[in-house]
Write a protein that holds these residues in place. Sequence first.
Motif, short mmCIF file in Angstrom:
data_model
loop_
_atom_site.label_atom_id
_atom_site.label_comp_id
_atom_site.label_asym_id
_atom_site.label_seq_id
_atom_site.Cartn_x
_atom_site.Cartn_y
_atom_site.Cartn_z
N UNK A 215 0.81 -1.23 0.00
CA UNK A 215 0.00 0.00 0.00
C UNK A 215 0.84 1.27 0.00
N UNK A 216 2.02 1.18 -0.56
CA UNK A 216 2.88 2.35 -0.69
C UNK A 216 2.74 2.88 -2.11
N UNK A 217 2.62 4.18 -2.23
CA UNK A 217 2.49 4.82 -3.53
C UNK A 217 3.64 5.78 -3.74
N UNK A 218 4.19 5.76 -4.92
CA UNK A 218 5.23 6.72 -5.28
C UNK A 218 4.58 7.96 -5.89
N UNK A 219 4.93 9.11 -5.36
CA UNK A 219 4.46 10.38 -5.91
C UNK A 219 5.68 11.20 -6.32
#
Lengths: 68, 533
Positions: free
Chosen positions: B247-251
């Motif tokens: 549940x990690x998102x790269x922004x």
Amino acid sequence: MSSLETAPNIAGPDDFYAELLAAHEGLSKAESDALNARLVLLLANHVGDREVLCAALAAARAATPPPR
Amino acid sequence: MNKVFERALYPYRRSADQDAAAPVRHPVIVVGAGPVGLAAAIDLAQRDVPVVVLDDNDKVSFGSRAICFAKRTLEILDRLGCGDAAVETGVTWNLGKVFFGERRVFEFNLLPEDGHKRPAFINLQQYYLEQFMVERAHELTAAGKPLELRGRNRVTQVTPCGDHVALDIETPEGSYALEADWLVACDGAGSPIRAMMGLDFVGKVFEDNFLIADVKMQADFPAERWFWFDPPFNRGQSALLHKQPDDVWRIDLQLGWDIDREREKQPERVIPRIREMLGADVEFELDWVSIYTFQCRRMDRFRHGRVIFAGDAAHQVSPFGARGANSGVQDTDNLCWKLAAVLNGSAPARLIDSYDAERVQAADENILNSTRSTEFITPKSEISRIFRDAVLDLAEAHPFARPLVNSGRLSMPCAHDPSPLSGPDAPGMPARTRPGAPAVDAPLGNGWLMDALDGGFQLLGIDADIPQDVAHDGVAVSTLRLSTADNPALRERYLGEAESAGYLLRPDQHVAARWHNHDAQAVGAAIDRALGK
Ligand SMILES: Cc1cc2nc3c(=O)[nH]c(=O)nc-3n(C[C@H](O)[C@H](O)[C@H](O)COP(=O)(O)OP(=O)(O)OC[C@H]3O[C@@H](n4cnc5c(N)ncnc54)[C@H](O)[C@@H]3O)c2cc1C
């Protein structure tokens, strides 16, 4: 080998020219620049042939007038 | 925050070398245990080449850094014994969406071709990849392979001495010296070894800053790559959203050039920006934040006598297109079999020059691609921006404009042509498997062609009569007899218009030469050529 058509090829040149200007009517300089860019891209895709496109780029560039 | 950053995975242990009366000589020393140094070490150890890895740290990379790993890298990781771990943990994605201002202008599907073991891409935090690689290295050591990983060993001095290299190393218990027949410098973009040797690293800095954040959230954004040009939440700039495991998102948020970097990194600046991007109702937590400027540059040459540079130490690209770690792992794929062949006497030392030729070619290809993406994302002139916006304005209604949109061209392996190692090609055969190109996977019965390749020279006979395992001048060549009747994908990928084919593959799975029919003499000549003889 296909080459860039530089002999007259548009029927009704005056009508075409008027349509070209009409397409820009009422647009700001920025909007006109953007329209020109879209037009270049649409026409380039229509041509497709990279050799012809290269010849067109070179011909357009070669017609750059000397600094006045 | 993921705890894997904090764990010492290869803690400092005193080595007998530190108590030796004179500096101990090793065949290969790798400096740096990032993804590139670890790949080199695993590859060499699997080839029974004794290797010592020195790293000034003892943990994995802090923060995610690289997240996109391409198919070719996954195939190499398979060969190195860590492909499954990476793919099982990673997020597989195919769909990309492109937004311009408020509008979604189009979406694309990477449409992976059927009949490949590995997907086009996975997303995986770099620290996971490094963790899997360290575990693999430990596993090899435990199995008796000659691999030693020395944590908190900082190289402070490198002295080329003709037929070897002398090193000074600093540890928590003082310094010691070592010698290496070959030194592989995988010490990252800031490469202290490059600096110690006074070597240039020239190229282009892009005058731009990017805020890179990893955000943890339970949101129902799909596993897709979303890229915005000029979004309402980051006017005049770009943004990227991409899913990672856990549940990690790269922004990525482009910030422009004239900013206060320290201030922009503060949570009170970062959080509102991200809230605007994700929507007010999305709960999230900041995992990691950093601000980067990017550059494209490479060393003039990657081989300097007995010192060989690989990965970010040798070349650096902007991350659009995910080429840094991917290309670094591909460097080692190219290098390690060559080092093994030189060390075991089956090839002359000049074979290593082909590493320079082939990987400089690859670096230039990567730099070209990444420079073009950067130009599209950050137009450098008014006219560049006018055309960029024209492309985006046309893309929604006109499919022709979509391939012109460049938000990063995703990493493809380099086909080395021309390569000094490539032998003859034969007419009518598919371009994708020409000499210099990496082998293309295909289903073989219930398995895969890539899994049938054994890491040495290999002869593929496709609908062709080839002998059982051959040897040439002491080099073992295993053979693989395949038929298009059993494995139809081979026809399109390997035969083309030919009725039959013989392919000589290099140990890095690249095609060395190919023929319509087997010819033992031609194969021998191609092996000699591929070994730099
Ligand atoms: C924001 C961001 C996003 C990225 N995204 C991607 C992506 O999606 N895909 C991709 O492929 N790449 C990506 N990259 C690039 C990728 O992170 C790098 O290319 C990769 O880490 C390079 O690996 P390396 O092993 O060459 O160097 P590094 O990972 O930098 O490792 C160098 C190692 O050398 C050690 N070292 C340095 N000096 C010494 C010394 N004197 N003695 C001993 N040890 C030393 C360091 O401790 C370190 O462990 C991204 C990078 C960034 C910053």
